[in-house]
Design a protein around this motif. Structure first.
Motif, PDB file in Angstrom:
ATOM      1  N   GLY A  33       0.824  -1.197   0.000  1.00  0.00           N
ATOM      2  CA  GLY A  33       0.000   0.000   0.000  1.00  0.00           C
ATOM      3  C   GLY A  33       0.860   1.249   0.000  1.00  0.00           C
ATOM      4  N   ARG A  34       0.192   2.374  -0.188  1.00  0.00           N
ATOM      5  CA  ARG A  34       0.875   3.670  -0.158  1.00  0.00           C
ATOM      6  C   ARG A  34       0.113   4.587   0.769  1.00  0.00           C
ATOM      7  N   SER A  35       0.844   5.504   1.337  1.00  0.00           N
ATOM      8  CA  SER A  35       0.201   6.561   2.115  1.00  0.00           C
ATOM      9  C   SER A  35       0.849   7.875   1.715  1.00  0.00           C
ATOM     10  N   THR A  36       0.322   8.961   2.229  1.00  0.00           N
ATOM     11  CA  THR A  36       0.899  10.261   1.885  1.00  0.00           C
ATOM     12  C   THR A  36       2.310  10.419   2.439  1.00  0.00           C
ATOM     13  N   LEU A  37       2.679   9.597   3.425  1.00  0.00           N
ATOM     14  CA  LEU A  37       4.016   9.686   4.024  1.00  0.00           C
ATOM     15  C   LEU A  37       5.000   8.723   3.375  1.00  0.00           C
ATOM     16  N   HIS A  38       4.598   7.474   3.191  1.00  0.00           N
ATOM     17  CA  HIS A  38       5.501   6.467   2.629  1.00  0.00           C
ATOM     18  C   HIS A  38       4.720   5.228   2.188  1.00  0.00           C
ATOM     19  N   ASN A  39       5.406   4.365   1.442  1.00  0.00           N
ATOM     20  CA  ASN A  39       4.829   3.087   1.057  1.00  0.00           C
ATOM     21  C   ASN A  39       4.997   2.102   2.204  1.00  0.00           C
ATOM     22  N   PHE A  40       4.174   1.063   2.223  1.00  0.00           N
ATOM     23  CA  PHE A  40       4.310   0.035   3.241  1.00  0.00           C
ATOM     24  C   PHE A  40       3.905  -1.305   2.637  1.00  0.00           C
ATOM     25  N   ASP A  41       4.273  -2.369   3.302  1.00  0.00           N
ATOM     26  CA  ASP A  41       3.861  -3.693   2.874  1.00  0.00           C
ATOM     27  C   ASP A  41       3.564  -4.530   4.105  1.00  0.00           C
ATOM     28  N   GLY A  42       2.942  -5.668   3.877  1.00  0.00           N
ATOM     29  CA  GLY A  42       2.595  -6.549   4.978  1.00  0.00           C
ATOM     30  C   GLY A  42       2.501  -7.985   4.513  1.00  0.00           C
ATOM     31  N   THR A  43       2.309  -8.865   5.480  1.00  0.00           N
ATOM     32  CA  THR A  43       2.215 -10.291   5.187  1.00  0.00           C
ATOM     33  C   THR A  43       1.015 -10.891   5.912  1.00  0.00           C
ATOM     34  N   ALA A  44       0.595 -12.023   5.405  1.00  0.00           N
ATOM     35  CA  ALA A  44      -0.471 -12.816   6.026  1.00  0.00           C
ATOM     36  C   ALA A  44      -0.358 -14.217   5.426  1.00  0.00           C
ATOM     37  N   ALA A  45      -1.116 -15.131   5.975  1.00  0.00           N
ATOM     38  CA  ALA A  45      -1.192 -16.489   5.427  1.00  0.00           C
ATOM     39  C   ALA A  45      -2.631 -16.944   5.512  1.00  0.00           C
ATOM     40  N   CYS A  46      -3.056 -17.701   4.533  1.00  0.00           N
ATOM     41  CA  CYS A  46      -4.402 -18.248   4.625  1.00  0.00           C
ATOM     42  C   CYS A  46      -4.395 -19.463   5.545  1.00  0.00           C
ATOM     43  N   GLN A  47      -5.544 -19.788   6.055  1.00  0.00           N
ATOM     44  CA  GLN A  47      -5.697 -20.990   6.850  1.00  0.00           C
ATOM     45  C   GLN A  47      -5.579 -22.190   5.907  1.00  0.00           C
ATOM     46  N   PRO A  48      -5.020 -23.315   6.371  1.00  0.00           N
ATOM     47  CA  PRO A  48      -4.929 -24.502   5.495  1.00  0.00           C
ATOM     48  C   PRO A  48      -6.316 -24.878   4.967  1.00  0.00           C
ATOM     49  N   PHE A  49      -6.362 -25.348   3.725  1.00  0.00           N
ATOM     50  CA  PHE A  49      -7.633 -25.748   3.124  1.00  0.00           C
ATOM     51  C   PHE A  49      -7.432 -27.014   2.301  1.00  0.00           C
ATOM     52  N   ILE A  50      -8.540 -27.680   2.002  1.00  0.00           N
ATOM     53  CA  ILE A  50      -8.513 -28.929   1.243  1.00  0.00           C
ATOM     54  C   ILE A  50      -9.346 -28.756  -0.022  1.00  0.00           C
TER      55      ILE A  50
ATOM     56  N   VAL B 283     -12.382   1.306  -0.412  1.00  0.00           N
ATOM     57  CA  VAL B 283     -13.661   2.007  -0.475  1.00  0.00           C
ATOM     58  C   VAL B 283     -14.760   1.097  -1.032  1.00  0.00           C
ATOM     59  N   SER B 284     -14.424   0.228  -1.991  1.00  0.00           N
ATOM     60  CA  SER B 284     -15.445  -0.652  -2.575  1.00  0.00           C
ATOM     61  C   SER B 284     -16.001  -1.631  -1.541  1.00  0.00           C
ATOM     62  N   PHE B 285     -15.256  -1.861  -0.455  1.00  0.00           N
ATOM     63  CA  PHE B 285     -15.737  -2.700   0.647  1.00  0.00           C
ATOM     64  C   PHE B 285     -16.270  -1.844   1.806  1.00  0.00           C
ATOM     65  N   GLN B 286     -16.495  -0.572   1.539  1.00  0.00           N
ATOM     66  CA  GLN B 286     -16.981   0.388   2.527  1.00  0.00           C
ATOM     67  C   GLN B 286     -16.045   0.478   3.736  1.00  0.00           C
ATOM     68  N   LEU B 287     -14.753   0.368   3.464  1.00  0.00           N
ATOM     69  CA  LEU B 287     -13.733   0.528   4.503  1.00  0.00           C
ATOM     70  C   LEU B 287     -13.186   1.943   4.411  1.00  0.00           C
ATOM     71  N   HIS B 288     -12.855   2.504   5.541  1.00  0.00           N
ATOM     72  CA  HIS B 288     -12.280   3.843   5.577  1.00  0.00           C
ATOM     73  C   HIS B 288     -10.792   3.704   5.869  1.00  0.00           C
ATOM     74  N   PRO B 289      -9.940   3.993   4.866  1.00  0.00           N
ATOM     75  CA  PRO B 289      -8.504   3.847   5.071  1.00  0.00           C
ATOM     76  C   PRO B 289      -8.032   4.653   6.279  1.00  0.00           C
ATOM     77  N   PRO B 290      -7.157   4.059   7.085  1.00  0.00           N
ATOM     78  CA  PRO B 290      -6.672   4.743   8.289  1.00  0.00           C
ATOM     79  C   PRO B 290      -5.941   6.045   7.955  1.00  0.00           C
ATOM     80  N   SER B 291      -5.950   6.972   8.906  1.00  0.00           N
ATOM     81  CA  SER B 291      -5.175   8.205   8.780  1.00  0.00           C
ATOM     82  C   SER B 291      -4.584   8.545  10.142  1.00  0.00           C
TER      83      SER B 291
END
Length: 193
Positions: A34-51, A163-171
């Motif tokens: 993602g990007r913000s007015t101050l700097h870019n950022f990144d993150g990680t996650a993992a999905c739950q195991p599935f079959i 926004v398409s998920f009606q989320l308000h990006p943090p500030s």
């Protein structure tokens, strides 16, 4: 390359279907940017195991019944605890602890043809993304397909509009704002069971 991957898939599916249904154990690692007015950022996650399990009559390989792939919001990590708390609040983590990828019935033969489409150029895989109680159709670009008798792996890349998920990006302090568009990169691994 395309013919080698297709031949590997045929061997994979033949080995699997001779023993009746094909069962694959799935996992995925996620990076988001993602990007913000101050700097870019990144993150990680993992999905739950599935079959994934094939059954039924459609196609030579059967059909993979509807699959739900879940990510726990509380396990998403940007490396910044303050930003993470704002992200969890934005997603409403206490009321909506999961983000879900919802896949309709899939014919493995058709999916592999789509993943190998256009002479190894970018192919697409569509699914519904559910964040909180809103579903949006996603068309992910797929790449880096690797198929052998033991496993299939590939990467899906797609944008997410908060926004398409009606989320308000943090500030922060009202002037440091996260952009609406987040880029997701999901590395999927399917192991033959």
């Amino acid at each position: 390359m395309k013919h080698k991957a297709l031949a590997s898939l045929v061997v994979f599916l033949l080995l699997a279907t001779t023993a009746s249904a094909l069962t694959l154990e799935g996992s995925c690692d996620i990076r988001f940017f993602g990007r913000s007015t101050l700097h870019n950022f990144d993150g990680t996650a993992a999905c739950q195991p599935f079959i994934l399990t094939t059954s039924g009559e459609i196609g030579d390989s059967g059909i993979i019944r509807q699959t739900v792939v879940e990510v726990l919001v509380e396990e998403m990590d940007t490396g910044n605890s303050i930003r993470d708390k704002q992200m969890y609040a934005m997603f409403g983590q206490k009321s909506y602890p999961h983000i879900q990828g919802l896949f309709a019935d899939l014919d493995p033969d058709v999916v592999m043809q789509q993943l190998q489409a256009e002479n190894d150029a970018s192919a697409h895989l569509e699914f519904d993304l559910r964040i909180r109680d809103i579903n949006q159709r996603v068309k992910a670009v797929t790449r880096d397909l690797v198929v052998n008798p033991e496993q299939i792996s590939f990467t899906m890349v797609f944008p997410v509009s908060l926004v398409s998920f009606q989320l308000h990006p943090p500030s922060v302090l009202g002037f440091i704002k996260v952009d609406d568009q987040i880029q997701a990169e999901v590395r999927v691994l399917l192991l033959r069971h």
